[in-house]
Design a protein around this motif. Sequence first.
Motif, PDB file in Angstrom:
ATOM      1  N   ARG A 381       0.771  -1.253   0.175  1.00 50.04           N
ATOM      2  CA  ARG A 381       0.026   0.013   0.138  1.00 50.04           C
ATOM      3  C   ARG A 381       0.832   1.332  -0.003  1.00 50.04           C
ATOM      4  NH1 ARG A 381      -2.096   3.767   3.533  1.00 50.04           N
ATOM      5  NH2 ARG A 381      -4.433   4.231   3.146  1.00 50.04           N
ATOM      6  N   ASP A 382       1.902   1.285   1.055  1.00 53.38           N
ATOM      7  CA  ASP A 382       2.591   2.579   1.055  1.00 53.38           C
ATOM      8  C   ASP A 382       3.539   2.820  -0.244  1.00 53.38           C
ATOM      9  OD1 ASP A 382       1.721   3.215   3.402  1.00 53.38           O
ATOM     10  OD2 ASP A 382       3.538   1.900   4.542  1.00 53.38           O
ATOM     11  N   LEU A 383       3.849   2.007  -0.981  1.00 51.46           N
ATOM     12  CA  LEU A 383       4.670   1.872  -2.139  1.00 51.46           C
ATOM     13  C   LEU A 383       3.795   2.274  -3.194  1.00 51.46           C
ATOM     14  CD1 LEU A 383       7.158   1.190  -3.716  1.00 51.46           C
ATOM     15  CD2 LEU A 383       6.636  -0.884  -4.123  1.00 51.46           C
ATOM     16  N   ILE A 384       2.547   1.881  -3.392  1.00 52.37           N
ATOM     17  CA  ILE A 384       1.607   2.239  -4.502  1.00 52.37           C
ATOM     18  C   ILE A 384       1.480   3.743  -4.197  1.00 52.37           C
ATOM     19  CG2 ILE A 384      -0.743   2.330  -5.136  1.00 52.37           C
ATOM     20  CD1 ILE A 384      -0.891  -0.879  -4.431  1.00 52.37           C
ATOM     21  N   ILE A 385       1.275   4.200  -2.927  1.00 52.30           N
ATOM     22  CA  ILE A 385       1.062   5.623  -2.747  1.00 52.30           C
ATOM     23  C   ILE A 385       2.113   6.553  -3.293  1.00 52.30           C
ATOM     24  CG2 ILE A 385       0.591   7.236  -0.924  1.00 52.30           C
ATOM     25  CD1 ILE A 385      -0.885   5.593   0.537  1.00 52.30           C
ATOM     26  N   PHE A 386       3.468   6.237  -2.685  1.00 47.80           N
ATOM     27  CA  PHE A 386       4.639   6.801  -3.350  1.00 47.80           C
ATOM     28  C   PHE A 386       4.793   6.731  -4.603  1.00 47.80           C
ATOM     29  CE2 PHE A 386       9.041   6.598  -4.783  1.00 47.80           C
ATOM     30  CZ  PHE A 386       9.476   7.786  -4.392  1.00 47.80           C
ATOM     31  N   LEU A 387       4.462   5.753  -5.405  1.00 46.62           N
ATOM     32  CA  LEU A 387       4.711   5.345  -6.809  1.00 46.62           C
ATOM     33  C   LEU A 387       3.681   6.558  -7.731  1.00 46.62           C
ATOM     34  CD1 LEU A 387       5.196   1.599  -7.368  1.00 46.62           C
ATOM     35  CD2 LEU A 387       7.050   3.784  -7.493  1.00 46.62           C
ATOM     36  N   THR A 388       2.270   6.372  -7.106  1.00 47.17           N
ATOM     37  CA  THR A 388       1.463   7.428  -7.520  1.00 47.17           C
ATOM     38  C   THR A 388       1.718   8.762  -7.339  1.00 47.17           C
ATOM     39  OG1 THR A 388      -0.457   5.997  -6.952  1.00 47.17           O
ATOM     40  CG2 THR A 388      -1.170   8.152  -7.358  1.00 47.17           C
ATOM     41  N   TYR A 389       2.081   9.351  -6.213  1.00 49.44           N
ATOM     42  CA  TYR A 389       2.812  10.729  -6.406  1.00 49.44           C
ATOM     43  C   TYR A 389       4.182  10.880  -7.153  1.00 49.44           C
ATOM     44  CZ  TYR A 389       3.889  14.945  -3.633  1.00 49.44           C
ATOM     45  OH  TYR A 389       3.831  16.196  -3.405  1.00 49.44           O
ATOM     46  N   ALA A 390       5.073   9.901  -7.382  1.00 47.92           N
ATOM     47  CA  ALA A 390       6.011  10.232  -8.350  1.00 47.92           C
ATOM     48  C   ALA A 390       5.641  10.197  -9.900  1.00 47.92           C
ATOM     49  CB  ALA A 390       6.981   8.652  -8.341  1.00 47.92           C
ATOM     50  N   VAL A 391       4.627   9.604 -10.144  1.00 50.73           N
ATOM     51  CA  VAL A 391       3.766   9.848 -11.578  1.00 50.73           C
ATOM     52  C   VAL A 391       3.213  11.094 -11.677  1.00 50.73           C
ATOM     53  CG1 VAL A 391       1.823   9.111 -13.075  1.00 50.73           C
ATOM     54  CG2 VAL A 391       3.439   7.354 -11.817  1.00 50.73           C
ATOM     55  N   ILE A 392       2.316  11.541 -10.521  1.00 48.07           N
ATOM     56  CA  ILE A 392       1.956  12.894 -10.716  1.00 48.07           C
ATOM     57  C   ILE A 392       3.136  14.120 -10.801  1.00 48.07           C
ATOM     58  CG2 ILE A 392       0.746  14.804  -9.168  1.00 48.07           C
ATOM     59  CD1 ILE A 392      -0.682  12.483  -8.058  1.00 48.07           C
ATOM     60  N   LEU A 393       4.027  13.883  -9.884  1.00 52.97           N
ATOM     61  CA  LEU A 393       5.032  14.975 -10.006  1.00 52.97           C
ATOM     62  C   LEU A 393       5.760  14.873 -11.509  1.00 52.97           C
ATOM     63  CD1 LEU A 393       6.898  14.865  -6.710  1.00 52.97           C
ATOM     64  CD2 LEU A 393       5.772  16.618  -7.818  1.00 52.97           C
ATOM     65  N   ALA A 394       6.338  13.486 -11.975  1.00 51.16           N
ATOM     66  CA  ALA A 394       6.837  13.660 -13.260  1.00 51.16           C
ATOM     67  C   ALA A 394       6.169  13.924 -14.301  1.00 51.16           C
ATOM     68  CB  ALA A 394       7.115  11.956 -13.410  1.00 51.16           C
ATOM     69  N   THR A 395       4.779  13.790 -14.335  1.00 53.05           N
ATOM     70  CA  THR A 395       3.909  14.090 -15.583  1.00 53.05           C
ATOM     71  C   THR A 395       3.593  15.457 -15.725  1.00 53.05           C
ATOM     72  OG1 THR A 395       1.884  13.508 -14.333  1.00 53.05           O
ATOM     73  CG2 THR A 395       2.822  11.902 -15.941  1.00 53.05           C
ATOM     74  N   LEU A 396       3.162  16.122 -14.238  1.00 56.97           N
ATOM     75  CA  LEU A 396       3.069  17.440 -14.268  1.00 56.97           C
ATOM     76  C   LEU A 396       4.255  18.419 -14.607  1.00 56.97           C
ATOM     77  CD1 LEU A 396       0.724  18.069 -11.154  1.00 56.97           C
ATOM     78  CD2 LEU A 396       0.290  18.734 -13.505  1.00 56.97           C
ATOM     79  N   ILE A 397       5.245  18.044 -14.059  1.00 61.42           N
ATOM     80  CA  ILE A 397       6.578  18.743 -14.369  1.00 61.42           C
ATOM     81  C   ILE A 397       7.131  18.582 -15.773  1.00 61.42           C
ATOM     82  CG2 ILE A 397       9.132  19.211 -13.593  1.00 61.42           C
ATOM     83  CD1 ILE A 397       8.177  18.583 -10.820  1.00 61.42           C
ATOM     84  N   LEU A 398       7.376  17.269 -16.059  1.00 59.28           N
ATOM     85  CA  LEU A 398       7.910  17.050 -17.265  1.00 59.28           C
ATOM     86  C   LEU A 398       7.299  17.409 -18.348  1.00 59.28           C
ATOM     87  CD1 LEU A 398      10.235  15.657 -19.154  1.00 59.28           C
ATOM     88  CD2 LEU A 398       9.212  13.389 -18.709  1.00 59.28           C
ATOM     89  N   GLN A 399       5.956  16.743 -18.479  1.00 60.47           N
ATOM     90  CA  GLN A 399       4.987  16.992 -19.670  1.00 60.47           C
ATOM     91  C   GLN A 399       4.348  18.484 -19.575  1.00 60.47           C
ATOM     92  OE1 GLN A 399       2.422  13.482 -18.947  1.00 60.47           O
ATOM     93  NE2 GLN A 399       3.410  12.555 -20.762  1.00 60.47           N
ATOM     94  N   GLY A 400       4.133  18.821 -18.334  1.00 62.52           N
ATOM     95  CA  GLY A 400       3.164  20.077 -18.049  1.00 62.52           C
ATOM     96  C   GLY A 400       4.368  21.209 -18.693  1.00 62.52           C
ATOM     97  N   LEU A 401       5.518  21.143 -18.154  1.00 57.57           N
ATOM     98  CA  LEU A 401       6.261  22.381 -18.476  1.00 57.57           C
ATOM     99  C   LEU A 401       7.105  22.247 -20.043  1.00 57.57           C
ATOM    100  CD1 LEU A 401       8.786  22.719 -15.330  1.00 57.57           C
ATOM    101  CD2 LEU A 401       6.991  24.136 -16.211  1.00 57.57           C
ATOM    102  N   THR A 402       6.937  21.086 -20.544  1.00 54.82           N
ATOM    103  CA  THR A 402       7.520  20.968 -22.053  1.00 54.82           C
ATOM    104  C   THR A 402       6.417  21.022 -22.978  1.00 54.82           C
ATOM    105  OG1 THR A 402       7.448  18.537 -21.731  1.00 54.82           O
ATOM    106  CG2 THR A 402       9.370  19.557 -21.126  1.00 54.82           C
TER     107      THR A 402
END
Length: 529
Positions: A381-402
């Motif tokens: 469960r904890d790993l799923i939450i962390f990986l979800t947060y990582a996906v949110i950050l990566a997509t927002l920053i990487l895709q959103g900024l570019t």
Amino acid sequence: MIAQAHLDLVLLAVLGAVSVLLIVAYHWKVPYPILLVIGGAALGFVPGIPDVQLNPDVVLIIVLPPLLYSAAFFSSLRELRDNIREISLLAIGLVIFTMVGVAFVSHELIEGMSWEAAFVLGAVVSPTDPVAASAIASRVGAPRRYVSIVEGEALVNDATALVAYKFAVAATVTGTFSLAEAGGRFLLNAVVGIAIGIAVGYVIARLRKSLDDAPTEITISLVTPYFAYLPAEALGVSAVLAAVTAGIYLGWRSPELITPATRIQAFSVWEILVFVLNAVLFMLVGLQLPSVIDGINRLSTVSIIEDAAVVCAAVILIRFLWVFPATYAPRLSRRVREREPAVHWQFPAIVGWTGMRGAVSLAAALAIPQTIDGGGAFPQRDLIIFLTYAVILATLILQGLTLPGLIKVLGVEDDGNLEQRESKARILAARAALDRIEELRGQDWVRDDTADRMRGMYDFRIRRFSARFDDEDDGAIDEQSYAYQRLRRKVLEAERAEIIRLRNVGKINDEIMRRLERDLDLEDTRLEV
């Protein structure tokens, strides 16, 4: 007393940080969800900031309904219908494809990730965020069709993802799963959710048609999303589709339900409400990072970074693996090729790159139960939450900024067709006004000089917008219009200054001043300079 003072200062610091980030986002022309998530994450590690827990129910029951309803209300039913194939393939097909793909990659490449946990993770990260998609897509000067598709996808795919998520969690908790039951339940959820949305929209439309009081109508509009969402949620069907359907239905009928005065006030209220909810939501998402990291502090730093990179890469690549075939496979049909214009590869490229995730994914991850039947802990469960947060950050920053730069590099920009349609609509509306003036000219209460003066105004408006379709136009008419509007604004400023002076010297009270200000403000908003 000291603790209360400390809490007050912390709240002040958070509110100040939100304000600064919004101002920076405005001046840097960066979509504000990105800066709020980054700023919130950084703020969460500041000493003295208390641990902030994002309650999933706050997002899924309190915040999500008005955001979905508003996005649906201001969307175009005609554009959704015209792009129904593309939106359905993304909102249903891509969600399922992403869930399965992420589950397979996670199970194979992440040590100890069970199939049950992998499918839950896949369902959680499968929907794009409606807030991020709208905030970013609408600011980059992209074609209207692209904006319609990504916004339509974000509106509907939450329903698909949350249904898939519920089945994945239930299968993990109980240890049983039936594909036939899941498929039938999905269709039932969708149909009943849509039916509830239509029923609520119909009732609200009948109610509002009999009203002509702005505060009452605005209040009803604010609670309408919950009238659709909560009964559907209580019945266990698609509450997302219920809220979206009600929004689309009432948005289409709004011209006949809302008076001009109420419309101005209601749209302003909704604009501020949606902006504030988005700002708070993305800031809360950012503030979750410390508690998310605390949940996985027993794991190796290197391994969790590798796992996050694997899942983020899978989410991004799987979208491209779906978008390109889904774009070109229908064109194998001769009928589709003859009916629809050619699609250049740049278009599916930017659609594929618009895959930002947001608060709905994090709320779904946080809502995962702690235990399964039998008393055991929910796997990873904890790993799923962390990986979800990582996906949110990566997509927002990487895709959103570019994304803005990518659209510019690929040359996929607005073709101006929307502006041309607007000009044509203004011309047709002006001609309708001229016809009506002539019909009313014979009435006793219509003076000839008044009708002539009004006719001259509409004749000039037709000439002005017609000139935009003339390749040989030198822009003189537009320059004349802008010069007049500039003069009008200067005159309005003089009127406003005099009204304020009269209030200051006691000749009029504040109520009269605000009434006169409102008239000037309404006229000022019509100016284009």
